[in-house]
Enzyme design. Structure first.
Site, PDB file in Angstrom:
ATOM      1  N   SER D 267       0.847  -1.184   0.000  1.00 62.93           N
ATOM      2  CA  SER D 267       0.000   0.000   0.000  1.00 62.93           C
ATOM      3  C   SER D 267       0.882   1.232   0.000  1.00 62.93           C
ATOM      4  CB  SER D 267      -0.876  -0.045   1.260  1.00 62.93           C
ATOM      5  OG  SER D 267      -1.233   1.257   1.668  1.00 62.93           O
ATOM      6  N   ARG D 306     -27.226 -13.287 -41.821  1.00 61.16           N
ATOM      7  CA  ARG D 306     -26.006 -12.750 -41.192  1.00 61.16           C
ATOM      8  C   ARG D 306     -26.343 -11.409 -40.595  1.00 61.16           C
ATOM      9  NH1 ARG D 306     -22.751 -12.826 -45.297  1.00 61.16           N
ATOM     10  NH2 ARG D 306     -22.127 -14.940 -44.690  1.00 61.16           N
TER      11      ARG D 306
END
Lengths: 342, 342, 342, 342
Positions: D267, D306
């Site tokens: 951290s 399609r």
């Protein structure tokens, strides 16, 4: 740029969200924090000056930043380390003093969003202008309305154009309104209560906000509902443009021909085709963003004071949603140019 | 009520969305339309009076309504048919004159939402009051913060309670603000351009809105972004309560015991268990609503002037989201009662 | 039945998932467990007999079950309590001995799924038969193909019908294959390791499986990937039927008229309309299930040996997906009857 | 590589899906098609030889490919044009003869998937080996089970490790089984009925499949359920690893410490933190993939022969899901190395 992004991406928004842009925004935060901290006496003026100079001359070691990202799950520890190495030892602790990675990352995001909003507003305005011009020229012309995929009754192009414009007009307003409510600083320190800044937290926060031209807010590191709301707005924009895309693909059907698309997509096998590619991509992006908005909403469930899992999920979804939105606006502009009312 | 809904449902909100409530709201629309139409001269006063009387005495044939719903995809044609059968022949055409099924259905939804918002506001207020009281009593006490699932640093219950309250406070405000922007009439006629009302469309719309205490709006039958925004708000509420749920399940772990749940769920096999059932359901409902919000957003893509597919998808998701939100608020209230800060 | 479910529901599948059907399945589990336990000596034969008799004559107190569901997050503790009250004291501990709520609930689900699969298989077979008959009669006829929403080249109805049938054929096979891999018992005891059954766990499991005609499996209470796979299969079925719905709405457009829908939905405002309602609902259900499948997949993330949150999320999504799938199959059958090839 | 992808990406899978890899796969298709076409007499041997040579020496103009992608919505027309320019005029028509863009693109995807599956299988095997070794060494040790986020009863590491391994074992098998059912060629021509290959369609298809080591299948350009099934499998893999991630974050809590993570994330503000970053990212990727699977499922709804919209939506989701899955497998390997049973 990948081939796919040539179709579905947005170079301008992608640039505003790039690593380089992120880094710039993070450095802007650290600079503003140093200046604000000096002003309140939390760090020395000398330290703030040194920090400003270090940022001015900073050249990142990108591969070390990437390694830090992979190690820590957030790039800030590696970035702070690199920046501190550029500082005289006495000033090193002053950099990032009291802040946490999330303060940097979230505030940087807000700075980036402000720029992205500029792009969105400008494109929305252009789209609206074009629809207004179409309405002025063709609005009174008749058009067959279709409801539930069947011929309904004649209506006018005015009505059709209004159905395309009105959501965009609302969304343009919503972006402007989000500038005030969403674009705020994050400053909370490690656990989000500003205790790490001693007595100075609120004063520093106010000054950082002012310097960065962002709104002031209490820390929100684990309360991300405004981010979810943003995701919804992005989805509403792509949804409105996806509806435009649906309509255009339907109206441009050869058998209906209520609009004509000039310069549609070609086929490798059928020379006669003029495919409504941009309209189709608007539909795809709308459905993609819709899905992503639901996933982003999962990221509201932070564990306690900060969730690495939820935060990472936000990173995986929000930037993509911003690009999708930019791309939709871009492609809608292209589509407007191609579109001829029959 | 099913067994599952005893756990995850909300009888009060379910009642406000029931078929009976929908019917009442649809009848209210037809009444208001008739009155407004008479006032503008679109139908006769006698017709409006007859319509009001027919609605007063109306007893629906529910199975015919269901059959009509299955046949037409919307219940209004069957409902109008039943209502007309109650009218003297000369007034039959005056009922629903100029309107279309969607005008009835969407406006009725708005009337129902107004009631649902009452419930949400009241529950949100109660939740906030309880958190405020907790903060007043215990706010200064220390609590260990956890970030990324690891012990971080001590913070206070004030900070924790604020992280639970602030989103709810924003959302309470958002509901109030939606009352003005979302709760509007739908009146467009068959293709959404009010042409079916001759010259009277706008005047009738204004009067219907006034009678029903709803906002006025141009027709929005195929531009549903405000509905998507509502879905997001619902998700933000359940998300905020889901975050509460996550926190409570974590804080109530036996090894951490920062809170204690009184009267948790029992197990059929382990007598010692006190399961954080309400907190878990808050998490489940939050994730459910998040997903539903993404699906609802797919319903923004209407085809042309009205999409049966998109509209049906909205019906499949939005009511469930409203119930989930009500249930979350209900369960959060129960959880608050069970919760003891350690 | 609500009005909406008249359109989008499935009474037959809903009945198989009703509280009554769930209760029956849970009782079947407890009976089989008692018999298997007696056979291995884990409980006495007398106890098993008494349990069988108690189940034979059992009349549930539904409101107590609902209250138990709300309290415990699972109905089994209340159910076991009611059942035990019907037993002579010496045999009470033998009921449910070694088992946990999830053993009952998950195994009961499998028993219900077996019945639901019967319905799905039968409907899929009927749909395929109809398409085969259409192909036999009309397969050689020409049809204009459309790609990317534009006229492409002529093809045959054979090709079109194959595109509707082939996925359904695959999915029929997949259901049959899931019968073997998915429909297995759950028997793990409180933490899923069968330790609560002493030495008898595996033997009892085998005998319970045999009695219930389910497959044998190691405990899977927190490893739900087969449930996620089921959700995907359901989505593939509704997706295949949704694609049919999309095609039909496109082919039935007045301007194209490649198919004609006999007995389409009526409008309250436009007497000439014949709306492709069933096709539209197929689209809506497909999109709804698609979204739900993504949300169900969130429920794979169980915490440790059992997650109340994830399990509840599964309950909120899977039953709805099963009903949606049943409804799609039902409506596709209706649509086939309405459909005339032009 | 972006900073985020250093954390959440997978360089190996990304490379297999890169533009360069796509191009190679597309060229492999065109080569195989030419050879198969020559063998059946559909094109001349000389043409096939010339095509092979053109492909051998092909250097793409990437920016023209990108422009083609943006124009046509698919890169193949531009690619075929570039390739044809490398051919002597008489052989130009022989390239891609009878085929359509989708034949190239879908078959190329299958070739790429075969390589990606290699990676997945190898990583799954390694993960399983590691869990097996852990079970051998530590399986008998006791571990406290937790159900519904509360202490339950002691179990063994064997049970825990089995809950992590079993889904992965199933998924490894599923991938192997998908090799046979999913990895098939696409060869349909413009409208998917092979009519464009005259009498030669089926023979060419068989030979192309053999050359590319893919299965044979009837054209599936608009029936994408196997792709949806793949998406579900990917989600099941990331879900299984996400469940591992959830467990590790819970077990590694300081107050529980049933496992220890060596080398967790640091951290910027709390030096004592060792964050379970890899576990958290597993959770994020699982939730991301879950959401994407629901969105991918929306892409099953192709319009007619399609759909550009549905196909583009598939491209926007599936590659990301493959990378997420690769990344999860990669990170799970890293996590295994960091994990110490306490």
């Amino acid at each position: 740029m990948t081939l796919l992004s040539a179709l579905t991406g947005d170079p301008e928004v992608e640039a505003l969200l790039s690593d380089a842009a992120q880094l710039d925004a993070k450095l802007a935060f650290e600079r503003a924090l140093a200046e604000a901290s000096a002003e309140t006496g939390w760090i020395s003026e000398a330290a703030a000056t040194a920090i400003g100079q270090a940022i001015d001359g900073f050249e990142p070691d990108w591969s070390a930043l990437a390694a830090g990202m992979a190690q820590d799950g957030v790039v800030v520890p590696a970035l702070v380390k690199q920046l501190r190495a550029q500082l005289p030892e006495p000033h090193r602790a002053a950099l990032h003093k009291g802040a946490t990675s999330q303060d940097v990352t979230d505030t940087a995001l807000m700075l980036q969003l402000a720029r992205v909003f500029d792009v969105f507003e400008s494109r929305l305005t252009a789209l609206l202008d074009h629809f207004d011009a179409l309405a002025k020229e063709h609005g009174q012309r008749e058009l067959m309305a279709h409801t539930r995929m069947q011929v309904a009754l004649p209506t006018t192009w005015d009505a059709k154009l209004a159905s395309w414009s009105e959501p965009l007009r609302r969304q343009l307003q919503a972006i402007t309104s989000l500038r005030r409510s969403l674009l705020v600083i994050q400053l909370g320190g490690p656990v989000g209560d500003r205790a790490s800044f001693g007595e100075h937290g609120n004063a520093i926060a106010a000054k950082v906000a002012q310097r960065l031209d962002l709104g002031l807010a209490t820390p929100w590191q684990a309360t991300r509902d405004p981010i979810i709301a943003l995701g919804s707005l992005l989805t509403q924009i792509t949804g409105a443009l996806g509806k435009l895309g649906v309509d255009v693909t339907l109206l441009a059907q050869n058998e209906i021909a209520a609009v004509r698309i000039e310069g549609g997509g070609g086929s490798s096998a059928m020379a006669h085709k003029s495919n409504p590619v941009n309209a189709e991509v608007l539909v795809a992006l709308a459905r993609f963003n819709a899905g992503l908005s639901g996933t982003l909403a999962q990221a509201q469930l932070h564990e306690n004071e900060r969730s690495g899992a939820a935060w990472t999920l936000e990173w995986l979804t929000l930037p993509s949603m911003l690009v999708n939105t930019g791309a939709s606006l871009r492609l809608a502009g292209k589509l407007q140019q191609q579109l001829h009312l029959a």
